[in-house]
Write an enzyme that holds these catalytic residues in place. Structure first.
Site, short mmCIF file in Angstrom:
data_model
loop_
_atom_site.label_atom_id
_atom_site.label_comp_id
_atom_site.label_asym_id
_atom_site.label_seq_id
_atom_site.Cartn_x
_atom_site.Cartn_y
_atom_site.Cartn_z
N CYS A 1 0.95 -1.14 -0.08
CA CYS A 1 0.16 -0.11 -0.18
C CYS A 1 0.95 1.41 -0.15
O CYS A 1 2.06 1.09 -0.24
CB CYS A 1 -1.11 0.07 1.19
SG CYS A 1 -0.37 0.10 2.81
N ARG B 1 -3.32 -0.96 5.22
CA ARG B 1 -3.85 -1.93 4.56
C ARG B 1 -2.89 -3.14 4.15
O ARG B 1 -3.04 -4.30 4.53
CB ARG B 1 -4.32 -1.46 3.14
CG ARG B 1 -5.28 -0.39 3.23
CD ARG B 1 -5.46 0.42 1.81
NE ARG B 1 -4.45 1.06 1.56
CZ ARG B 1 -4.22 1.93 0.53
NH1 ARG B 1 -5.40 1.68 -0.50
NH2 ARG B 1 -3.41 2.62 0.25
N ASP C 1 -8.11 3.19 1.37
CA ASP C 1 -7.23 3.42 2.18
C ASP C 1 -7.96 4.13 3.55
O ASP C 1 -8.82 5.23 3.32
CB ASP C 1 -6.24 4.64 1.95
CG ASP C 1 -5.14 4.99 2.91
OD1 ASP C 1 -5.28 4.45 4.09
OD2 ASP C 1 -4.16 5.59 2.42
#
Length: 158
Positions: free
Chosen positions: A10, A16, A126
């Protein structure tokens, strides 16, 4: 047993991708015939050396997954050679990875929610700026992880 090295990616490697790493590690134990080596990284250098975001740690702890010992790092050139699969959480990180990867390793980079020959499951949002997104992120990553492990077990991918 088949050994496969997977990197989840990420932006900052604190929300994440560490969660994806933890979920995949947890789920892979029940998959006979798969030996996954997992790591996570970020395309940006914002949080190098930091633990995962406390909200990711807490969300996964509630699912009996401990990611508290992970440390954020940035993707490095060696990763493209070392890993068999590099799973990008969204289109922006996918493009960033393609921009820095040597051409002959770009086929290892895929969107986690867009595996070849599998249903499209979308990008992982996100959650950094919205606490309410952490449970949805974990649910989505669980769905993507099941899909990825099923993909690896398909006869044509063995």
């Amino acid at each position: 047993m088949r050994s496969i090295k997977v990197l989840t990616v990420c932006l900052g490697n604190i929300c994440r991708s560490p969660a994806a790493q933890g979920i995949l590690e947890s789920m892979s134990f029940s998959r006979k015939g798969l030996d996954l080596t997992l790591d996570s990284a970020g395309t940006a250098a914002y949080h190098i050396g930091s633990a995962p975001d406390l909200r990711s740690i807490q969300e996964l702890k509630g699912r009996s997954i401990d990611i508290s010992q992970q440390k954020a790092r940035q993707v490095k050139q060696d990763d493209f050679e070392h890993f068999d699969w590099i799973l990008a959480m969204d289109g922006s990180n996918y493009q960033n990875l393609l921009n820095i990867a040597p051409i002959h390793y770009q086929d290892k980079i895929v969107l986690f929610g867009q595996l070849p020959g599998r249903p499209e499951l979308g990008s992982v949002k996100d959650p950094y700026y919205d606490d309410a997104l952490f449970p949805r992120m974990a649910d989505h990553l669980t769905e993507l992880s099941v899909n990825f492990l099923d993909f690896l077990e398909e006869p044509q991918n063995k």
